[in-house]
Write an enzyme that holds these catalytic residues in place. Structure first.
Site, PDB file in Angstrom:
ATOM      1  CD  GLU A   1      16.805 -27.112 -25.099  1.00  0.00           C
ATOM      2  OE1 GLU A   1      16.470 -27.799 -26.079  1.00  0.00           O
ATOM      3  OE2 GLU A   1      17.949 -27.145 -24.605  1.00  0.00           O
TER       4      GLU A   1
ATOM      5  CG  ASP B   1      19.097 -23.902 -20.216  1.00  0.00           C
ATOM      6  OD1 ASP B   1      18.423 -23.331 -21.095  1.00  0.00           O
ATOM      7  OD2 ASP B   1      19.039 -25.137 -20.006  1.00  0.00           O
TER       8      ASP B   1
END
Length: 474
Positions: free
Chosen positions: A152, A89
């Site tokens: 994250e 991400d």
């Protein structure tokens, strides 16, 4: 061990690796709303995970999809497992790019795009390092597992879910920071400061709305305030803004029409990472300082003035009374990441990174004490404790050895304010891929990765796998 073969294989991957990075960063894997089964973070993040797992499968590795929260790519087996934890991400693209953030443009030996450094480029470095070890035929004593997370940047719920479903590796590293070895990560706490304000009636310069930032871990590059012009012309407002800007370094302020009798004040700063807020220019703090000097607001005026004085452009926490430091982990930092006002509530979200010597409860109490005179409440919106893996540990010493042997550079441990996946697994540190002296380009416009250093990173990771998980491992 056959390191010459290992390095030669890495060199042969260069063109393919570059094309793979371009393929990965073309996918805007920014967290979105759930998109059905096995897509808890949205369709684009799901597509990114599918792409990464397919690459792992193509290289002959075993791959698993952990319900869309994360995936893993494995090679070999043994009594222990070495883990490499990276994420797919990315933060929002943001403004101010000269290069297409999804285009993978190459200029001056650098490949540009969101995620090139944080963290798709490093994740691919780890994957290609595994491939090199496999194709070089280096015998392993321990299994190797590359875990690819999908959340994250917004709380690491992915790794908590992964750990609830699978046994975590025994040791390893996260390629999501800097070389040589990061064995200390500061603690972090997000604090939400808020006040219910009521209306703006009777104010000389009423404030109708404030807006800045999308994520607390990003220094916002733009902030806006919609104000009323009942007692001031637009030209007069711009003259006052120009005077304020001239008195403050890096201030950029202007006002534009915003419907009948209103104007929008726009503060322009520079994006940055909350762990290193001094590398950006906080537009939210800039706007608060300007509004404070304009004595803007009716019901919001006292709280705006308090935030301008207690936070403003100060990233050290000194104005809040929470500044502190220690020799091992450095200084506390404070980033004003999100600012909102809608005539009913004024709120600010702070991202605070604190050293080993600090106490989270004392930070919360001191901030509450500082802002309560303006009627503001304080609540914790999330936190994590510091990470400290002793420099004498096997994992740290092994990585320091590899870094020095491959690069010829001095090897030493460092502390950072950023938070990586290292804290999600035992005996784990952050390791690469930024080199000493490199500009940290995470979370900013024109994020890039240097292609020569990219290839060097793959070699370092490949040597690290051989050193830590190879037959000579303890």
């Amino acid at each position: 061990m056959n390191y010459e073969t290992l390095d030669r294989l890495v060199d042969s991957y260069r063109d393919e690796l570059i094309e793979n990075i371009r393929k990965w960063i073309a996918i805007p894997s920014i967290k979105g709303e759930p998109a059905g089964e096995n897509a808890p973070f949205g369709a684009d993040v799901r597509r990114m995970l599918d792409t990464a797992l397919e690459d792992g499968r193509r290289f002959g590795f075993e791959v698993r999809d952990i319900d869309g929260y994360a995936g893993d790519i494995s090679y070999g087996s043994g009594e222990q497992t070495m883990g490499m934890l990276a994420h797919l991400d990315v933060v929002p693209l943001g403004d101010g790019w000269k290069h297409d953030p999804l285009g993978g443009e190459i200029e001056g030996g650098k490949l540009y795009g969101r995620g090139t450094t944080d963290d798709k480029g490093p994740a691919l470095c780890a994957l290609y390092a595994m491939r090199a070890v496999k194709e070089a035929g280096i015998p392993l004593k321990h299994g190797v597992r590359l875990i690819l997370g999908c959340d994250e940047e917004t709380g690491m719920s992915d790794m908590r879910y992964y750990a609830s479903k699978e046994k975590m590796p025994d040791y390893g590293f996260s390629p999501d920071a800097e070389f040589p070895v990061i064995n200390i990560e500061k603690g972090g706490i997000n604090l939400r400061l808020a006040k219910v304000t009521g209306g703006e009636a009777g104010a000389e310069l009423p404030v109708y709305s404030l807006y800045a930032g999308e994520r607390p871990n990003v220094v916002p590059a733009e902030a806006t305030a919609v104000v009323g012009l009942e007692h001031m012309t637009l030209d007069a407002l711009n003259e006052r803004l120009a005077a304020i800007a001239s008195a403050h370094e890096h201030f950029k302020l202007r006002a534009v029409p915003e419907g009948e009798g209103r104007a929008k004040i726009i503060a322009t700063g520079v994006n940055g990472h909350a762990a290193m807020p001094w590398r950006g220019v906080n537009a939210a703090g800039m706007l608060l300082v300007a509004l404070g000097e304009l004595k803007a607001g009716g019901g919001s005026r006292e709280a705006i003035a308090m935030l301008a004085d207690a936070v403003g452009m100060d990233y050290s926490g000194k104005a809040l009374g929470i500044a502190c430091s220690d020799e091992l982990s450095g200084e506390l930092t404070c980033n004003l990441g999100i600012l909102r006002y809608d005539q009913n509530e004024l709120s600010a979200l702070l991202d605070i990174r604190y050293p080993l010597c600090a106490d989270e409860a004392l930070i919360l109490g001191q901030v509450a004490k500082r802002v309560s005179p303006a009627g503001m409440s304080v609540c914790c919106a999330g936190s994590h404790t510091p990470l400290h893996v002793p420099a004498e540990s096997r994992i740290v010493q092994g990585l320091l050895k590899v870094y020095h042997e491959v690069t010829g550079l001095d090897a030493y441990t460092i502390a950072i304010g950023g938070g990586t996946y290292s804290r999600m697994m035992p005996n784990t540190v952050a390791f690469g891929v930024c080199f000493p002296g490199d500009m940290d380009v995470c979370h900013i416009a024109d994020e890039y990765i240097d292609l020569e250093k990219l290839m060097l990173g793959v070699k370092i990771f490949a040597h690290a796998i051989a050193e830590l998980a190879g037959e000579g491992a303890e």
